[in-house]
Design a protein around this motif. Structure first.
Motif, PDB file in Angstrom:
ATOM      1  N   THR A 148       0.831  -1.205   0.000  1.00 51.27           N
ATOM      2  CA  THR A 148       0.000   0.000   0.000  1.00 51.27           C
ATOM      3  C   THR A 148       0.867   1.256   0.000  1.00 51.27           C
ATOM      4  OG1 THR A 148      -0.160  -0.102   2.427  1.00 51.27           O
ATOM      5  CG2 THR A 148      -1.935  -1.118   1.163  1.00 51.27           C
ATOM      6  N   LEU A 149       0.411   2.271  -0.698  1.00 51.93           N
ATOM      7  CA  LEU A 149       1.114   3.553  -0.783  1.00 51.93           C
ATOM      8  C   LEU A 149       0.239   4.644  -0.174  1.00 51.93           C
ATOM      9  CD1 LEU A 149       2.401   3.249  -4.469  1.00 51.93           C
ATOM     10  CD2 LEU A 149       3.705   2.789  -2.369  1.00 51.93           C
ATOM     11  N   GLY A 150       0.845   5.507   0.629  1.00 51.53           N
ATOM     12  CA  GLY A 150       0.118   6.636   1.186  1.00 51.53           C
ATOM     13  C   GLY A 150      -0.723   6.328   2.403  1.00 51.53           C
ATOM     14  N   VAL A 151      -0.604   5.108   2.956  1.00 48.70           N
ATOM     15  CA  VAL A 151      -1.347   4.764   4.177  1.00 48.70           C
ATOM     16  C   VAL A 151      -0.512   5.193   5.380  1.00 48.70           C
ATOM     17  CG1 VAL A 151      -2.256   2.872   5.581  1.00 48.70           C
ATOM     18  CG2 VAL A 151      -2.579   2.846   3.096  1.00 48.70           C
ATOM     19  N   GLU A 152      -1.143   5.809   6.372  1.00 48.11           N
ATOM     20  CA  GLU A 152      -0.432   6.338   7.523  1.00 48.11           C
ATOM     21  C   GLU A 152      -0.476   5.386   8.730  1.00 48.11           C
ATOM     22  OE1 GLU A 152      -0.031  10.786   9.202  1.00 48.11           O
ATOM     23  OE2 GLU A 152      -2.070   9.977   9.346  1.00 48.11           O
ATOM     24  N   ALA A 153      -1.646   4.875   9.065  1.00 48.60           N
ATOM     25  CA  ALA A 153      -1.787   4.098  10.307  1.00 48.60           C
ATOM     26  C   ALA A 153      -1.245   2.679  10.188  1.00 48.60           C
ATOM     27  CB  ALA A 153      -3.249   4.047  10.739  1.00 48.60           C
ATOM     28  N   MET A 154      -1.579   1.986   9.104  1.00 45.93           N
ATOM     29  CA  MET A 154      -1.211   0.576   9.014  1.00 45.93           C
ATOM     30  C   MET A 154      -0.839   0.193   7.577  1.00 45.93           C
ATOM     31  SD  MET A 154      -3.481  -2.490  10.600  1.00 45.93           S
ATOM     32  CE  MET A 154      -3.223  -4.162  10.064  1.00 45.93           C
ATOM     33  N   PRO A 155       0.271   0.742   7.070  1.00 45.35           N
ATOM     34  CA  PRO A 155       0.703   0.379   5.721  1.00 45.35           C
ATOM     35  C   PRO A 155       1.188  -1.063   5.668  1.00 45.35           C
ATOM     36  CG  PRO A 155       2.267   1.902   6.754  1.00 45.35           C
ATOM     37  CD  PRO A 155       1.158   1.699   7.728  1.00 45.35           C
ATOM     38  N   LEU A 156       1.060  -1.663   4.504  1.00 48.74           N
ATOM     39  CA  LEU A 156       1.470  -3.058   4.329  1.00 48.74           C
ATOM     40  C   LEU A 156       2.495  -3.151   3.205  1.00 48.74           C
ATOM     41  CD1 LEU A 156      -2.007  -4.830   4.618  1.00 48.74           C
ATOM     42  CD2 LEU A 156      -0.210  -4.712   6.358  1.00 48.74           C
ATOM     43  N   LEU A 157       3.511  -3.982   3.436  1.00 53.75           N
ATOM     44  CA  LEU A 157       4.594  -4.186   2.473  1.00 53.75           C
ATOM     45  C   LEU A 157       4.609  -5.656   2.069  1.00 53.75           C
ATOM     46  CD1 LEU A 157       7.269  -3.197   1.087  1.00 53.75           C
ATOM     47  CD2 LEU A 157       8.432  -3.783   3.231  1.00 53.75           C
ATOM     48  N   ARG A 158       4.427  -5.906   0.780  1.00 61.53           N
ATOM     49  CA  ARG A 158       4.412  -7.284   0.250  1.00 61.53           C
ATOM     50  C   ARG A 158       3.473  -8.174   1.083  1.00 61.53           C
ATOM     51  NH1 ARG A 158       8.919 -10.563  -1.895  1.00 61.53           N
ATOM     52  NH2 ARG A 158       7.671 -10.560  -3.791  1.00 61.53           N
ATOM     53  N   PHE A 159       2.212  -7.794   1.106  1.00 60.24           N
ATOM     54  CA  PHE A 159       1.195  -8.523   1.871  1.00 60.24           C
ATOM     55  C   PHE A 159       0.474  -9.509   0.955  1.00 60.24           C
ATOM     56  CE2 PHE A 159      -3.275  -8.803   3.270  1.00 60.24           C
ATOM     57  CZ  PHE A 159      -3.069  -9.462   4.479  1.00 60.24           C
ATOM     58  N   ARG A 160       0.462 -10.757   1.364  1.00 61.29           N
ATOM     59  CA  ARG A 160      -0.161 -11.834   0.594  1.00 61.29           C
ATOM     60  C   ARG A 160      -1.675 -11.814   0.837  1.00 61.29           C
ATOM     61  NH1 ARG A 160       1.990 -16.632  -1.477  1.00 61.29           N
ATOM     62  NH2 ARG A 160       4.009 -16.378  -0.473  1.00 61.29           N
ATOM     63  N   THR A 161      -2.453 -11.522  -0.192  1.00 61.92           N
ATOM     64  CA  THR A 161      -3.904 -11.387  -0.017  1.00 61.92           C
ATOM     65  C   THR A 161      -4.624 -12.729   0.078  1.00 61.92           C
ATOM     66  OG1 THR A 161      -4.376 -11.354  -2.401  1.00 61.92           O
ATOM     67  CG2 THR A 161      -3.909  -9.222  -1.322  1.00 61.92           C
ATOM     68  N   GLY A 162      -4.011 -13.771  -0.506  1.00 56.43           N
ATOM     69  CA  GLY A 162      -4.701 -15.064  -0.553  1.00 56.43           C
ATOM     70  C   GLY A 162      -5.639 -15.191  -1.738  1.00 56.43           C
ATOM     71  N   ASP A 163      -5.721 -14.158  -2.586  1.00 55.06           N
ATOM     72  CA  ASP A 163      -6.636 -14.168  -3.728  1.00 55.06           C
ATOM     73  C   ASP A 163      -5.889 -14.512  -5.018  1.00 55.06           C
ATOM     74  OD1 ASP A 163      -8.780 -13.503  -2.134  1.00 55.06           O
ATOM     75  OD2 ASP A 163      -8.544 -11.349  -2.442  1.00 55.06           O
ATOM     76  N   ILE A 164      -6.454 -15.456  -5.765  1.00 55.44           N
ATOM     77  CA  ILE A 164      -5.865 -15.887  -7.039  1.00 55.44           C
ATOM     78  C   ILE A 164      -6.516 -15.098  -8.170  1.00 55.44           C
ATOM     79  CG2 ILE A 164      -5.394 -17.842  -8.560  1.00 55.44           C
ATOM     80  CD1 ILE A 164      -4.073 -18.046  -5.784  1.00 55.44           C
ATOM     81  N   VAL A 165      -5.691 -14.393  -8.942  1.00 52.42           N
ATOM     82  CA  VAL A 165      -6.189 -13.534 -10.021  1.00 52.42           C
ATOM     83  C   VAL A 165      -5.269 -13.633 -11.237  1.00 52.42           C
ATOM     84  CG1 VAL A 165      -7.273 -11.862  -8.449  1.00 52.42           C
ATOM     85  CG2 VAL A 165      -4.887 -11.541  -9.133  1.00 52.42           C
ATOM     86  N   ILE A 166      -5.733 -13.032 -12.328  1.00 51.71           N
ATOM     87  CA  ILE A 166      -4.909 -12.878 -13.533  1.00 51.71           C
ATOM     88  C   ILE A 166      -4.795 -11.388 -13.817  1.00 51.71           C
ATOM     89  CG2 ILE A 166      -4.746 -13.306 -16.024  1.00 51.71           C
ATOM     90  CD1 ILE A 166      -6.314 -15.911 -15.561  1.00 51.71           C
TER      91      ILE A 166
END
Length: 432
Positions: free
Chosen positions: A289-307
């Motif tokens: 996430t970019l621009g998040v102040e309280a709880m930004p996430l770096l390389r967070f695995r969502t668990g969702d399979i997409v194309i």
């Protein structure tokens, strides 16, 4: 109409450079303020000054929902007294996680939803009818309200369910768009038919659809989407988001996948080994996430399979687009030699108008392999219908799960999530 942000029309190289500069800011911020990422960088001897490009992200270990659950408080980068809104994840695949938003984060959330609505063609002269909850610690409902406000569009907070109230509101306030779970549109169609309401004279132009797939992987309408369009001549726009990312991927007028907002999020599509998959192949969505102040996430695995789709869109945006959700990694089923995800079963069951509602249960049998039990509520139960459903499963998905006819009230009770914010279509008992 809100203008397309300039960065979304930039070249691929310009977008990449822009995100790399934003990434450096994020890494510095995490290194100063996040106990979780400070520990991660120290443990893995990561020098953030060496992370200069998007490719360098691969040096950083991936974080998971389990990490969020176990170290929830360590992800926060601000003191508690700076949190102005507390929300929780839905807990679909485990215990809910607390996410806090500062005043700045709420501004970012509003911007995200405003440009997402604009992506789907909503403008300041439109009125949106919100048919999902805005309470119960649900981020999405609040995001829709804030986004409409920033866009200077109108919004009516009706809440979930009650077709009679929804139609009363449509007739009274003349909204032009619905924010809705797609299957609920069919309930609105059914109510209209019973009460002599001409739905195509209602003034509704389109629906921003959440929570359920409307399209196949080639972007053609799936069974649910076709059923809605056959009855109601409105535009359908899919949107994909999650509480953790505080960002939405929403379809534009071309309806060829949900657009990424490069100023808000970096996305990677990875295989099981954590390597980037080739373009056009399915993989797990990993976000920063970019621009998040309280709880930004770096390389967070969502668990969702997409194309992911990277070709320039005819709408003028040059951003990555995500196709319909293939499935959730944790809900992948190995059934008698076949790999299957619940959305494929949902789509097949939508072929049968006799099936009013259903829930999919996954569990382990006595020998430790996956089993599927589909509980359905039908208007007129018959052995012939069950045979037809099983035959369709065999021909389309090469599997024949157990099917049990239940009372509609039982299905409704089973499909209520832990927080009652949105229906749950899959009950996974394998790790219980």
């Amino acid at each position: 109409m809100m203008e397309i942000p300039e960065i979304e029309k930039a070249t691929t190289a310009e977008i990449k450079h822009f995100q790399e500069e934003k990434l450096k800011v994020l890494l510095s911020y995490l290194n100063e303020n996040s106990k979780y990422y400070q520990n991660l960088f120290n443990t893995h001897k990561i020098n953030i000054a060496e992370i200069q490009t998007l490719e360098d992200l691969a040096r950083i270990p991936i974080s998971t929902k389990e990490h969020l659950q176990e170290f929830n408080d360590d992800f926060f980068c601000v003191p508690k007294n700076e949190i102005v809104d507390f929300v929780t994840t839905s807990g679909t695949l485990g215990e809910p996680v607390t996410v806090g938003l500062t005043d700045k984060d709420l501004d970012r959330l509003a911007y995200n939803e405003a440009i997402s609505f604009a992506c789907a063609g909503v403008g300041k002269d439109d009125i949106l009818q919100l048919t999902t909850t805005i309470d119960r610690r649900f981020m999405a409902g609040l995001a829709y309200f804030l986004g409409a406000r920033k866009l200077k569009a109108g919004i009516i907070r009706v809440g979930a369910g009650i077709p009679e109230l929804q139609w009363d509101t449509i007739k009274k306030f003349k909204p032009t768009y619905l924010i809705v779970v797609p299957s609920f549109l069919l309930k609105l169609v059914e109510y209209a038919a019973k009460n002599n309401i001409d739905i195509n004279a209602s003034g509704i132009k389109g629906a921003i659809c959440i929570g359920e797939a409307l399209r196949e992987q080639d972007f053609s309408l799936n069974t649910l989407g076709k059923k809605i369009k056959e009855a109601w001549d409105i535009e359908l726009y899919s949107t994909y988001a999650s509480t953790e990312m505080s960002t939405a991927f929403t379809e534009c007028s071309e309806q060829q996948g949900g657009h990424q907002h490069p100023e808000l999020i970096i996305s990677e599509i990875l295989d099981d080994a954590g390597n980037k998959v080739p373009d056009g192949q399915e993989g797990e969505l990993v976000i920063t996430t970019l621009g998040v102040e309280a709880m930004p996430l770096l390389r967070f695995r969502t668990g969702d399979i997409v194309i992911a789709h990277t070709a320039k869109c005819n709408c003028g945006r040059n951003t990555t687009r995500l196709g319909p959700l293939v499935g959730r990694k944790k809900q992948m089923i190995k059934y008698k030699g076949t790999t299957i995800y619940p959305p494929a079963m949902d789509n097949l069951l939508n072929d049968f108008s006799e099936v009013a509602s259903h829930v999919i249960e996954i569990y382990k049998n006595t020998i430790g392999t996956d089993e599927i039990l589909i509980k359905i509520a039908v208007k007129t139960p018959s052995e012939e219908l069950l045979v037809k459903i099983k035959d369709r499963f065999r021909s389309k998905l090469r599997v024949s799960p157990k099917i049990e006819v239940c009372d509609s009230k039982e299905i409704q009770k089973l499909s209520m999530g832990k927080l009652g914010r949105k229906p749950v279509g899959v009950i996974d008992k394998r790790n219980q």
